[in-house]
Design a protein around this motif. Structure first.
Motif, PDB file in Angstrom:
ATOM      1  N   SER A 238       0.816  -1.210   0.000  1.00 33.10           N
ATOM      2  CA  SER A 238       0.000   0.000   0.000  1.00 33.10           C
ATOM      3  C   SER A 238       0.854   1.266   0.000  1.00 33.10           C
ATOM      4  N   ASP A 239       2.052   1.194   0.574  1.00 28.68           N
ATOM      5  CA  ASP A 239       2.906   2.380   0.697  1.00 28.68           C
ATOM      6  C   ASP A 239       4.166   2.314  -0.160  1.00 28.68           C
ATOM      7  N   GLY A 240       4.251   1.338  -1.069  1.00 28.99           N
ATOM      8  CA  GLY A 240       5.443   1.182  -1.890  1.00 28.99           C
ATOM      9  C   GLY A 240       6.230  -0.050  -1.494  1.00 28.99           C
ATOM     10  N   LEU A 241       6.846  -0.706  -2.470  1.00 27.22           N
ATOM     11  CA  LEU A 241       7.572  -1.955  -2.226  1.00 27.22           C
ATOM     12  C   LEU A 241       8.667  -1.786  -1.184  1.00 27.22           C
ATOM     13  N   ALA A 242       9.437  -0.708  -1.268  1.00 30.88           N
ATOM     14  CA  ALA A 242      10.545  -0.512  -0.329  1.00 30.88           C
ATOM     15  C   ALA A 242      10.045  -0.453   1.108  1.00 30.88           C
ATOM     16  N   SER A 243       9.008   0.324   1.332  1.00 30.57           N
ATOM     17  CA  SER A 243       8.450   0.465   2.677  1.00 30.57           C
ATOM     18  C   SER A 243       7.979  -0.875   3.220  1.00 30.57           C
ATOM     19  N   GLU A 244       7.307  -1.669   2.377  1.00 29.64           N
ATOM     20  CA  GLU A 244       6.746  -2.941   2.848  1.00 29.64           C
ATOM     21  C   GLU A 244       7.849  -3.960   3.129  1.00 29.64           C
ATOM     22  N   ILE A 245       8.897  -3.964   2.286  1.00 33.52           N
ATOM     23  CA  ILE A 245      10.036  -4.848   2.560  1.00 33.52           C
ATOM     24  C   ILE A 245      10.646  -4.513   3.911  1.00 33.52           C
ATOM     25  N   LEU A 246      10.825  -3.229   4.171  1.00 31.82           N
ATOM     26  CA  LEU A 246      11.430  -2.814   5.438  1.00 31.82           C
ATOM     27  C   LEU A 246      10.529  -3.158   6.622  1.00 31.82           C
ATOM     28  N   HIS A 247       9.216  -3.077   6.433  1.00 31.74           N
ATOM     29  CA  HIS A 247       8.293  -3.479   7.509  1.00 31.74           C
ATOM     30  C   HIS A 247       8.498  -4.942   7.870  1.00 31.74           C
ATOM     31  N   ILE A 248       8.549  -5.805   6.857  1.00 32.45           N
ATOM     32  CA  ILE A 248       8.734  -7.236   7.105  1.00 32.45           C
ATOM     33  C   ILE A 248      10.084  -7.499   7.766  1.00 32.45           C
ATOM     34  N   CYS A 249      11.133  -6.867   7.231  1.00 32.51           N
ATOM     35  CA  CYS A 249      12.473  -7.120   7.766  1.00 32.51           C
ATOM     36  C   CYS A 249      12.612  -6.637   9.210  1.00 32.51           C
ATOM     37  N   LYS A 250      12.061  -5.466   9.506  1.00 34.03           N
ATOM     38  CA  LYS A 250      12.134  -4.951  10.873  1.00 34.03           C
ATOM     39  C   LYS A 250      11.345  -5.828  11.836  1.00 34.03           C
ATOM     40  N   ALA A 251      10.113  -6.197  11.435  1.00 38.13           N
ATOM     41  CA  ALA A 251       9.266  -6.997  12.318  1.00 38.13           C
ATOM     42  C   ALA A 251       9.841  -8.392  12.533  1.00 38.13           C
ATOM     43  N   SER A 252      10.546  -8.918  11.525  1.00 35.56           N
ATOM     44  CA  SER A 252      11.068 -10.284  11.601  1.00 35.56           C
ATOM     45  C   SER A 252      12.505 -10.347  12.107  1.00 35.56           C
ATOM     46  N   GLY A 253      13.168  -9.187  12.194  1.00 36.69           N
ATOM     47  CA  GLY A 253      14.558  -9.186  12.624  1.00 36.69           C
ATOM     48  C   GLY A 253      15.477  -9.837  11.602  1.00 36.69           C
ATOM     49  N   VAL A 254      15.292  -9.492  10.323  1.00 36.60           N
ATOM     50  CA  VAL A 254      16.082 -10.078   9.247  1.00 36.60           C
ATOM     51  C   VAL A 254      16.524  -8.980   8.279  1.00 36.60           C
TER      52      VAL A 254
END
Length: 348
Positions: A238-254
């Motif tokens: 919803s907010d752009g691919l970069a933002s969503e990738i960073l959301h997943i990586c931050k939440a998952s610690g990866v």
């Protein structure tokens, strides 16, 4: 904008009359809906499934511009963007509530168009409209949608469960909604300068529809079920691919490696971005409103997705210290930065 149609002032009906008028066509189809509109609260029964709930708020002048957004499309989109959150959890959407705040400039006929669009979306996606609220608004049009769904606990895909070595995948193509918005904004400016000039959108139907009438990816969730694919982590774009990738990586610690050449961009999006002097990759990374699904899967599920035409493997998950990086088409490595939509930015 409503001067050229027959007007019915909403105050003639009053709040309860308006609700009754707008909801007379509502039909309930979900077995989990025990009681819908007509009481103090709806009653739902999911028979042991985990319930999923999400809410979105859309504000005139912030999230949409009525100078080029048709009201029926707005009602449709308001539902779609909310259902997308349920599918992003690997769930099944079943009900929505639809609330609306209206200024005095909106006649009944305008509100009917909004609700007609919302009900078209409900019918297409098999969800019940079970309630909501109506109110006067001093600041134009306000829409709030709450979506409700369900999933088996073991199948729910959180943002926080990506694992090192996972394949990073995305559905559909990216950047189209943002480029479509640029096209609509250009035509709006031309019209404001000369109202006698008609919008020139010929041949651009796809990207305009990606902005005005997006479709949530229920079909991808159904594909997961059909092929026994279980995403480890998932989010909607919803907010752009970069933002969503960073959301997943931050939440998952990866961390992750993203390959620019793998990012799916439709030819019309690519060509139109170039016409505007924009980098198509930047549009995909930071544009937003594509409502595709970004997800990670274990490598042993590669064979299940490799031949799916609507799923693209765009990278893989790494350990956290490796960071979040994009490998460009020329082989250069760049840190992934989120520069997409900010609801509280003063620059609109």
């Amino acid at each position: 904008m409503f001067d050229n149609i027959d007007r019915t002032d909403i105050e003639q009906l009053g709040e309860f009359g308006l609700i009754e008028y707008l909801t007379k066509a509502v039909e309930l189809t979900q077995p989990s809906t025990i009681k819908g509109i007509g009481d103090d609260a709806a009653v739902l029964d999911f028979s042991g499934q985990k319930m999923l709930v999400s809410t979105d708020l859309l504000l005139e002048g912030i999230h949409f511009d009525l100078r080029y957004v048709p009201l029926k499309h707005l009602g449709y989109k308001a539902v779609q963007v909310n259902l997308s959150d349920i599918y992003a959890m690997n769930g099944k959407a079943s009900q929505i509530t639809f609330s609306i705040g209206l200024s005095s400039k909106f006649p009944l006929e305008a509100v009917e168009e909004i609700y007609e669009g919302a009900l078209i979306a409900c019918k297409k996606y098999g969800v019940d409209l079970i309630g909501g609220d109506t109110s006067a608004s001093a600041q134009g049009l306000v829409i709030s949608v709450t979506s409700i769904g369900y999933a088996e606990e073991a199948k729910i895909a959180y943002r926080s469960a990506a694992q090192e070595g996972d394949l990073l995948c995305v559905s559909g193509d990216l950047g189209g909604a943002y480029v479509g918005l640029q096209l609509l904004e250009r035509e709006k400016q031309i019209f404001l300068e000369n109202p006698n000039i008609q919008p020139d959108l010929e041949g651009k139907d796809y990207i305009v529809e990606r902005q005005l009438k997006p479709d949530a990816r229920k079909d991808i969730v159904e594909l997961f079920e059909a092929y026994d694919i279980k995403p480890n982590a998932m989010i909607d774009v919803s907010d752009g691919l970069a933002s969503e990738i960073l959301h997943i990586c931050k939440a998952s610690g990866v961390g992750c490696k993203l390959y620019e050449e793998k990012i799916p961009i439709d030819p019309m999006t690519y060509e139109t971005a170039r016409e505007f002097g924009l980098d198509p990759t930047v549009c995909a990374l930071n544009g937003g409103e594509d409502y595709e699904l970004l997800f990670t899967i274990p490598q042993d599920q590669y064979d299940k997705v490799k031949n799916q035409l609507d799923i693209t493997i765009i990278g893989y998950i790494t350990e956290q210290n490796a960071g979040c990086e994009m490998i460009s088409k020329s082989g250069n490595v760049h840190p992934i930065k989120a520069q997409g939509w900010n609801a509280f930015s003063k620059e609109k």
